[in-house]
Motif scaffolding. Structure first.
Motif, short mmCIF file in Angstrom:
data_model
loop_
_atom_site.label_atom_id
_atom_site.label_comp_id
_atom_site.label_asym_id
_atom_site.label_seq_id
_atom_site.Cartn_x
_atom_site.Cartn_y
_atom_site.Cartn_z
N ILE A 41 -6.77 -2.04 -22.49
CA ILE A 41 -7.71 -2.22 -21.38
C ILE A 41 -6.97 -1.97 -20.08
O ILE A 41 -5.76 -2.20 -19.98
CB ILE A 41 -8.33 -3.64 -21.37
N LYS A 42 -7.70 -1.48 -19.12
CA LYS A 42 -7.11 -1.20 -17.82
C LYS A 42 -6.91 -2.50 -17.06
O LYS A 42 -7.81 -3.33 -16.97
CB LYS A 42 -8.02 -0.26 -17.03
N ILE A 43 -5.72 -2.66 -16.49
CA ILE A 43 -5.40 -3.85 -15.71
C ILE A 43 -5.77 -3.57 -14.26
O ILE A 43 -5.22 -2.66 -13.63
CB ILE A 43 -3.92 -4.21 -15.82
N ASP A 44 -6.71 -4.35 -13.72
CA ASP A 44 -7.26 -4.07 -12.39
C ASP A 44 -6.79 -5.03 -11.31
O ASP A 44 -7.25 -4.93 -10.17
CB ASP A 44 -8.79 -4.10 -12.44
N ASP A 45 -5.92 -5.98 -11.65
CA ASP A 45 -5.58 -7.00 -10.65
C ASP A 45 -4.14 -6.93 -10.17
O ASP A 45 -3.61 -7.89 -9.61
CB ASP A 45 -5.86 -8.40 -11.22
N LEU A 46 -3.49 -5.79 -10.37
CA LEU A 46 -2.10 -5.63 -9.93
C LEU A 46 -2.09 -5.01 -8.54
O LEU A 46 -1.97 -3.80 -8.37
CB LEU A 46 -1.32 -4.78 -10.93
N THR A 47 -2.24 -5.85 -7.53
CA THR A 47 -2.37 -5.40 -6.14
C THR A 47 -1.23 -6.00 -5.32
O THR A 47 -0.90 -7.18 -5.46
CB THR A 47 -3.72 -5.84 -5.55
N TYR A 48 -0.66 -5.16 -4.42
CA TYR A 48 0.52 -5.58 -3.67
C TYR A 48 0.43 -5.06 -2.23
O TYR A 48 -0.14 -4.00 -1.97
CB TYR A 48 1.79 -5.02 -4.32
N PRO A 49 1.03 -5.80 -1.27
CA PRO A 49 1.08 -5.31 0.11
C PRO A 49 2.02 -4.12 0.22
O PRO A 49 3.00 -4.01 -0.53
CB PRO A 49 1.60 -6.53 0.89
N ALA A 50 1.73 -3.24 1.17
CA ALA A 50 2.53 -2.03 1.33
C ALA A 50 2.55 -1.62 2.80
O ALA A 50 1.72 -2.06 3.60
CB ALA A 50 1.96 -0.90 0.47
N GLN A 51 3.50 -0.76 3.12
CA GLN A 51 3.59 -0.23 4.48
C GLN A 51 3.85 1.27 4.41
O GLN A 51 4.55 1.75 3.51
CB GLN A 51 4.71 -0.91 5.28
N THR A 52 3.27 1.99 5.37
CA THR A 52 3.38 3.44 5.38
C THR A 52 4.50 3.90 6.31
O THR A 52 4.82 3.25 7.31
CB THR A 52 2.07 4.08 5.84
N LYS A 53 5.08 5.02 5.94
CA LYS A 53 6.10 5.68 6.78
C LYS A 53 5.84 7.18 6.75
O LYS A 53 5.27 7.70 5.81
CB LYS A 53 7.51 5.38 6.26
N ALA A 54 6.27 7.83 7.82
CA ALA A 54 6.05 9.27 7.92
C ALA A 54 6.77 10.01 6.80
O ALA A 54 7.89 9.65 6.42
CB ALA A 54 6.53 9.79 9.28
N TYR A 55 6.10 11.01 6.26
CA TYR A 55 6.71 11.85 5.23
C TYR A 55 7.89 12.62 5.81
O TYR A 55 8.96 12.73 5.19
CB TYR A 55 5.65 12.80 4.68
N ARG A 56 7.70 13.14 7.01
CA ARG A 56 8.78 13.79 7.74
C ARG A 56 8.64 13.46 9.22
O ARG A 56 7.53 13.39 9.73
CB ARG A 56 8.74 15.32 7.58
N TYR A 57 9.76 13.27 9.86
CA TYR A 57 9.71 13.12 11.32
C TYR A 57 11.04 13.61 11.89
O TYR A 57 12.06 13.62 11.22
CB TYR A 57 9.43 11.68 11.73
N ALA A 58 10.98 14.04 13.11
CA ALA A 58 12.18 14.56 13.76
C ALA A 58 12.21 14.08 15.20
O ALA A 58 11.19 14.11 15.89
CB ALA A 58 12.21 16.08 13.71
N THR A 59 13.38 13.64 15.64
CA THR A 59 13.60 13.34 17.05
C THR A 59 14.16 14.60 17.68
O THR A 59 15.26 15.05 17.32
CB THR A 59 14.56 12.16 17.22
N VAL A 60 13.40 15.18 18.59
CA VAL A 60 13.82 16.42 19.26
C VAL A 60 14.76 16.05 20.39
O VAL A 60 14.43 15.24 21.25
CB VAL A 60 12.60 17.18 19.79
N VAL A 61 15.97 16.64 20.37
CA VAL A 61 16.98 16.33 21.38
C VAL A 61 17.36 17.59 22.14
O VAL A 61 17.17 18.72 21.66
CB VAL A 61 18.23 15.70 20.74
N ALA A 62 17.91 17.38 23.34
CA ALA A 62 18.45 18.51 24.11
C ALA A 62 19.75 18.98 23.48
O ALA A 62 20.57 18.17 23.06
CB ALA A 62 18.68 18.08 25.55
#
Length: 361
Positions: A41-62
Motif C-alpha cells: 500500500i502507498k504510504i501517504d503520511d511521510l511529510t517533512y519540512p523543506a527549504q528551497t535553494k537556487a539551482y544555480r546562482y552567480a555573484t557577478v564581480v568586477a
C-alpha cells in the motif's frame, strides 16, 4: 469510542471470573473481518519540512578597476548568459590594447629583419665566407626576435582580456537581484556588483529522521526513483525527483539530508521558500489491515479478538498506524485470521461464539 472500549475492558477483565455461578447466557453472535494481506500500500503520511535553494546562482564581480559608466539591466529582470550588465570606463584599457597591438607589429617587423639577416649569414657561413661568431650572433638575434613576438602576443592577449572585462556580462541565465553599485562608483577587482539566480530548476532540501530513513531500506520499498510531492500552503504544486541522499547521519539531530530537484519554469517557488515535501512513491510490503473498530486497548496494550474454532482468542498488537478508515497493524495476526468487529460486551476469551457475517477486503 476508544475510551469507552478501554473502560469496558478494564471492568470486563476485573469482573470476568468474579462469579463462576453466573447464569448461562446464550452464545453471542459476532461479525468478523477476514484478513487478506495486501501486497503493498502507498504510504501517504511521510511529510517533512523543506527549504528551497537556487539551482544555480552567480555573484557577478568586477574583474578590472575603474569607474562604472553604464548599467544595462533592471533589477529582477531575466538575463541570458553573455548579456552585458554593466560597463566600466574602458579608456585606459583601450589605450593599453592599442599599444599592445603596436608593440606586436614592431616585434613582428624586428623578427622579419632578424630572420632575413640570419638566413643571409647562414648561407655565408656554409660557404665559409663568415665567422662562427658572426653566425652565432645572427642566430641569437633571430631567437630573441621570436621571443619578443611571443611576449608581444601575450601582452596583447592580456590587454584584450582586460578590455573585454570592462563589459561585465552575465555568466548564467537567470533573474537579477538588487544591484550593489551605481553609476559613478569606482569598482575594484573582486567587488560584487549583482547576483544572478537561475530558478528554472530549484533545489529542495529536507531531512528524514534516522528511524524513517532505515524503514525506507527495510520495511518500505520505493517504486522506481524516489520522488516527493512539493506542498506550498498545504497544496501540491509539483512532483520532484530526489537526486541526492547524504551518506551520513547528522549526529546532533539524528537525521539524514536529502535533496530533490524541481522543474520550476513557472517560478512557483523561489530560493529561500519554506515548503513541505511528501514522499510520493513509497510503499509498505505485506501489510495487514483491520477495521479501526476491531482494535481494543487494555491495561497491557493493544489487542484484537479473533474467531478461532468457534471460540474467542486474543491476539496482541505491537504497533498500529492509521490508513484511511483502517489500521495498519503489526502483531501476531496472519492471513485468513477472522477479526471480531462487534458485540464486545458479550464475549470473553475462550467463550463460544457464532459468526454471523464474514466481511472481506
Amino acid at each position: 469510542m476508544k475510551k469507552l472500549k478501554y473502560l469496558f475492558l478494564t471492568l470486563f477483565t476485573s469482573t470476568l471470573f468474579a462469579n463462576p455461578m453466573m447464569h448461562k447466557m446464550p452464545t453471542p453472535h459476532v461479525d468478523v473481518y477476514k484478513i487478506t494481506p495486501q501486497k503493498s500500500i502507498k504510504i501517504d503520511d511521510l511529510t517533512y519540512p523543506a527549504q528551497t535553494k537556487a539551482y544555480r546562482y552567480a555573484t557577478v564581480v568586477a574583474k578590472v578597476n575603474g569607474t562604472l559608466q553604464k548599467i544595462f539591466i533592471k533589477e529582477g529582470n531575466k538575463v541570458k548568459k553573455g548579456d552585458t550588465l554593466f560597463k566600466i570606463d574602458d579608456s585606459i584599457y583601450k589605450a593599453n590594447l592599442l599599444e599592445a597591438k603596436a608593440n606586436l607589429q614592431m616585434a613582428q617587423a624586428t623578427l622579419y629583419k632578424a630572420k632575413k639577416e640570419w638566413l643571409r649569414t647562414k648561407r655565408l657561413f656554409e660557404r665559409h665566407a663568415t665567422s662562427v661568431q658572426a653566425n652565432d650572433i645572427s642566430f641569437s638575434a633571430y631567437q630573441v626576435a621570436l621571443s619578443q613576438v611571443e611576449m608581444a602576443k601575450a601582452t596583447l592577449n592580456k590587454s584584450q582580456i582586460n578590455f573585454d572585462y570592462t563589459s561585465v556580462k552575465s555568466p548564467i541565465n537567470g533573474l537579477t537581484t538588487i544591484k550593489r553599485v551605481d553609476i559613478g562608483n569606482y569598482v575594484t577587482i573582486g567587488l560584487p556588483l549583482i547576483d544572478v539566480y537561475n530558478i528554472d530548476k530549484i533545489y529542495v532540501y529536507f531531512s528524514l529522521p534516522e528511524s524513517q530513513f532505515k524503514k525506507l531500506n527495510k520495511e518500505y520499498y520505493i517504486d522506481g526513483k524516489l520522488k516527493v510531492d512539493i506542498l506550498k500552503n498545504g497544496k501540491k504544486i509539483a512532483t520532484a525527483n530526489v537526486d541526492y541522499i547524504d551518506n551520513k547521519f547528522d549526529k546532533e539531530t539524528s537525521t539524514v539530508q536529502l535533496r530533490a530537484i524541481l522543474d520550476n519554469k513557472e517560478h512557483k517557488v523561489f530560493p529561500g521558500d519554506f515548503v513541505k515535501v511528501k514522499l510520493a512513491n513509497v510503499y509498505e510490503k505485506n501489510v495487514i489491515l483491520i477495521p479501526q473498530k476491531a482494535l481494543l486497548q487494555t491495561q497491557k496494550g493493544s489487542i484484537v479478538f479473533i474467531a478461532q474454532n468457534g471460540k474467542v482468542a486474543i491476539r496482541p498488537i505491537f504497533s498500529f498506524s492509521e490508513y484511511k478508515n483502517k489500521y495498519i497493524v503489526k502483531g501476531l495476526l496472519k492471513p485468513n485470521d477472522t477479526v471480531i468487529i462487534n458485540n464486545f460486551f458479550h464475549i470473553k476469551p475462550n467463550s463460544k461464539i457464532i459468526v454471523d457475517k464474514v466481511i472481506g477486503e
